[in-house]
Design a protein around this motif. Structure first.
Motif, PDB file in Angstrom:
ATOM      1  N   ILE A  72     -12.744   6.497   0.262  1.00 47.26           N
ATOM      2  CA  ILE A  72     -13.660   6.145   1.347  1.00 47.26           C
ATOM      3  C   ILE A  72     -14.437   4.881   1.006  1.00 47.26           C
ATOM      4  N   ALA A  73     -14.945   4.823  -0.227  1.00 50.43           N
ATOM      5  CA  ALA A  73     -15.696   3.641  -0.651  1.00 50.43           C
ATOM      6  C   ALA A  73     -14.823   2.396  -0.647  1.00 50.43           C
ATOM      7  N   GLN A  74     -13.601   2.508  -1.178  1.00 47.96           N
ATOM      8  CA  GLN A  74     -12.713   1.357  -1.235  1.00 47.96           C
ATOM      9  C   GLN A  74     -12.253   0.937   0.153  1.00 47.96           C
ATOM     10  N   SER A  75     -12.050   1.888   1.040  1.00 49.34           N
ATOM     11  CA  SER A  75     -11.613   1.559   2.402  1.00 49.34           C
ATOM     12  C   SER A  75     -12.684   0.781   3.147  1.00 49.34           C
ATOM     13  N   ASN A  76     -13.941   1.164   2.955  1.00 57.85           N
ATOM     14  CA  ASN A  76     -15.020   0.403   3.581  1.00 57.85           C
ATOM     15  C   ASN A  76     -15.121  -0.989   2.990  1.00 57.85           C
ATOM     16  N   THR A  77     -14.873  -1.122   1.694  1.00 56.26           N
ATOM     17  CA  THR A  77     -14.874  -2.449   1.077  1.00 56.26           C
ATOM     18  C   THR A  77     -13.739  -3.303   1.620  1.00 56.26           C
ATOM     19  N   ASP A  78     -12.560  -2.690   1.799  1.00 58.76           N
ATOM     20  CA  ASP A  78     -11.424  -3.436   2.331  1.00 58.76           C
ATOM     21  C   ASP A  78     -11.668  -3.873   3.765  1.00 58.76           C
ATOM     22  N   ARG A  79     -12.365  -3.049   4.534  1.00 59.66           N
ATOM     23  CA  ARG A  79     -12.672  -3.428   5.909  1.00 59.66           C
ATOM     24  C   ARG A  79     -13.625  -4.617   5.948  1.00 59.66           C
ATOM     25  N   ALA A  80     -14.539  -4.667   4.978  1.00 57.65           N
ATOM     26  CA  ALA A  80     -15.486  -5.777   4.937  1.00 57.65           C
ATOM     27  C   ALA A  80     -14.859  -7.050   4.365  1.00 57.65           C
ATOM     28  N   THR A  88      -7.248  -4.625  -1.174  1.00 57.31           N
ATOM     29  CA  THR A  88      -6.278  -3.842  -0.409  1.00 57.31           C
ATOM     30  C   THR A  88      -5.309  -3.122  -1.338  1.00 57.31           C
ATOM     31  N   GLY A  89      -4.871  -3.807  -2.415  1.00 58.93           N
ATOM     32  CA  GLY A  89      -3.984  -3.164  -3.370  1.00 58.93           C
ATOM     33  C   GLY A  89      -4.631  -1.975  -4.046  1.00 58.93           C
ATOM     34  N   GLU A  90      -5.911  -2.094  -4.394  1.00 56.51           N
ATOM     35  CA  GLU A  90      -6.620  -0.977  -4.994  1.00 56.51           C
ATOM     36  C   GLU A  90      -6.714   0.187  -4.014  1.00 56.51           C
ATOM     37  N   GLY A  91      -6.931  -0.120  -2.739  1.00 54.54           N
ATOM     38  CA  GLY A  91      -7.004   0.938  -1.744  1.00 54.54           C
ATOM     39  C   GLY A  91      -5.690   1.674  -1.588  1.00 54.54           C
ATOM     40  N   SER A 157       3.442   7.220   5.167  1.00 53.39           N
ATOM     41  CA  SER A 157       4.030   5.918   5.414  1.00 53.39           C
ATOM     42  C   SER A 157       3.363   4.857   4.546  1.00 53.39           C
ATOM     43  N   ALA A 158       4.172   3.998   3.945  1.00 52.57           N
ATOM     44  CA  ALA A 158       3.631   2.914   3.133  1.00 52.57           C
ATOM     45  C   ALA A 158       2.828   1.938   3.981  1.00 52.57           C
ATOM     46  N   ARG A 159       3.242   1.739   5.226  1.00 57.54           N
ATOM     47  CA  ARG A 159       2.505   0.844   6.111  1.00 57.54           C
ATOM     48  C   ARG A 159       1.148   1.411   6.460  1.00 57.54           C
ATOM     49  N   ALA A 160       1.069   2.730   6.663  1.00 59.01           N
ATOM     50  CA  ALA A 160      -0.207   3.346   7.014  1.00 59.01           C
ATOM     51  C   ALA A 160      -1.204   3.259   5.866  1.00 59.01           C
ATOM     52  N   LYS A 161      -0.712   3.299   4.632  1.00 62.52           N
ATOM     53  CA  LYS A 161      -1.614   3.220   3.491  1.00 62.52           C
ATOM     54  C   LYS A 161      -2.343   1.890   3.426  1.00 62.52           C
ATOM     55  N   ARG A 162      -1.784   0.851   4.041  1.00 64.78           N
ATOM     56  CA  ARG A 162      -2.405  -0.466   3.981  1.00 64.78           C
ATOM     57  C   ARG A 162      -3.522  -0.627   5.014  1.00 64.78           C
ATOM     58  N   PRO A 164      -7.073   0.278   6.271  1.00 63.11           N
ATOM     59  CA  PRO A 164      -8.282   0.921   5.737  1.00 63.11           C
ATOM     60  C   PRO A 164      -8.779   2.083   6.583  1.00 63.11           C
ATOM     61  N   CYS A 165      -8.709   1.963   7.904  1.00 61.39           N
ATOM     62  CA  CYS A 165      -9.200   3.041   8.767  1.00 61.39           C
ATOM     63  C   CYS A 165      -8.380   4.314   8.587  1.00 61.39           C
ATOM     64  N   VAL A 166      -7.075   4.172   8.389  1.00 63.60           N
ATOM     65  CA  VAL A 166      -6.220   5.342   8.171  1.00 63.60           C
ATOM     66  C   VAL A 166      -6.565   6.001   6.846  1.00 63.60           C
ATOM     67  N   ARG A 167      -6.742   5.190   5.803  1.00 68.94           N
ATOM     68  CA  ARG A 167      -7.117   5.753   4.506  1.00 68.94           C
ATOM     69  C   ARG A 167      -8.461   6.438   4.573  1.00 68.94           C
ATOM     70  N   LEU A 168      -9.392   5.851   5.284  1.00 68.10           N
ATOM     71  CA  LEU A 168     -10.725   6.442   5.397  1.00 68.10           C
ATOM     72  C   LEU A 168     -10.666   7.790   6.111  1.00 68.10           C
ATOM     73  N   ALA A 169      -9.914   7.873   7.199  1.00 63.02           N
ATOM     74  CA  ALA A 169      -9.816   9.124   7.943  1.00 63.02           C
ATOM     75  C   ALA A 169      -9.128  10.208   7.109  1.00 63.02           C
ATOM     76  N   ALA A 170      -8.070   9.847   6.396  1.00 58.18           N
ATOM     77  CA  ALA A 170      -7.374  10.820   5.554  1.00 58.18           C
ATOM     78  C   ALA A 170      -8.266  11.314   4.423  1.00 58.18           C
ATOM     79  N   ALA A 171      -9.014  10.405   3.812  1.00 59.90           N
ATOM     80  CA  ALA A 171      -9.913  10.797   2.728  1.00 59.90           C
ATOM     81  C   ALA A 171     -11.058  11.663   3.234  1.00 59.90           C
ATOM     82  N   ALA A 172     -11.592  11.344   4.414  1.00 62.43           N
ATOM     83  CA  ALA A 172     -12.654  12.161   4.976  1.00 62.43           C
ATOM     84  C   ALA A 172     -12.162  13.576   5.279  1.00 62.43           C
ATOM     85  N   SER A 173     -10.922  13.704   5.758  1.00 61.72           N
ATOM     86  CA  SER A 173     -10.346  15.014   6.025  1.00 61.72           C
ATOM     87  C   SER A 173     -10.200  15.814   4.730  1.00 61.72           C
TER      88      SER A 173
END
Length: 223
Positions: A72-80, A88-91, A157-162, A164-173
């Motif tokens: 979640i933290a990294q996804s917000n950083t990637d969005r900014a 993005t690679g770290e995310g 999906s590898a594309r979905a992992k890139r 940030p919003c998808v990663r954030l939603a999955a992590a929040a779940s």
């Protein structure tokens, strides 16, 4: 248990941790102490039931929640910092680890409940029937859905992992699912659903909401 955990935290945060190798030692101490704490603090709430595997499941869930909060933290950083390819690679790496640990947690969850279902003559069957039936069924089935199924579908999906919003939603779940997991074990042991018991479940939503809101504020403020 609390003293051991506090000592581990002090050792890891010590300025001399690199010289003493304290972080490596805590990796040995924490799983043992946490496994014993689960056996002493959670299992007694369910009379006649005990599981040596639930301690490992709890440890895996703790790791999953930690990875989810980091994602979640990294996804917000990637969005900014959308143009920063390193971030993005770290995310993506965190999302891959999150998916792996979530799958391990789902495997342990399935094995645990399969044993409870198979052992009809012991406490396993009443333990499962009380949580898988009646008013607690939604909570019982909601834990694997939130902790594994939703992250699995979103991050497969590898594309979905890139994204940030998808990663954030999955992590929040995953964070919410792991937070609800102890409630699905303990609350049915208190008896029939009561308003005060059910009201405690939405309170678990506070953690991921607060974390997401705080990370969003920090990303807006910048480094």
């Amino acid at each position: 248990y609390v003293a051991a955990w506090t000592l581990c935290v002090l050792l890891v945060t010590s300025r001399r941790r690199r010289a003493t190798g304290a972080p490596a030692a805590t990796l040995i101490v924490l799983p043992i102490v946490a496994w014993l704490a689960v056996a002493d603090w959670i299992a007694p709430f369910v009379p006649g039931w005990f599981s040596a595997a639930y301690g490992l499941q709890f440890l895996t869930g703790s790791t999953l929640s930690a990875l989810a909060l980091a994602t979640i933290a990294q996804s917000n950083t990637d969005r900014a910092r959308a143009a920063d390819s390193t971030a993005t690679g770290e995310g993506v790496d965190l999302a891959t680890l999150l998916l792996t640990v979530a799958s391990l947690w789902a495997y342990l969850w399935f094995c645990q409940h399969l044993l409870d279902w198979y052992d009809h003559d012991a406490a396993g069957a009443p333990f499962r029937e009380r949580r898988a039936g009646g008013a607690w069924r939604v909570l019982y089935l909601g834990v694997p859905v939130l902790s594994w199924l939703v992250p699995f579908v979103m991050l497969l999906s590898a594309r979905a992992k890139r994204v940030p919003c998808v990663r954030l939603a999955a992590a929040a779940s995953a964070t919410l699912g792991i937070a609800v997991d102890p409630a699905s074990l303990l609350l049915p042991a208190l008896g029939d659903p009561q308003p005060t018991h059910v009201a405690a479940i939405p309170a678990l939503l506070v953690l991921p909401i607060v974390v997401i809101a705080r990370q969003r504020d920090q990303s807006r403020q910048g480094p």
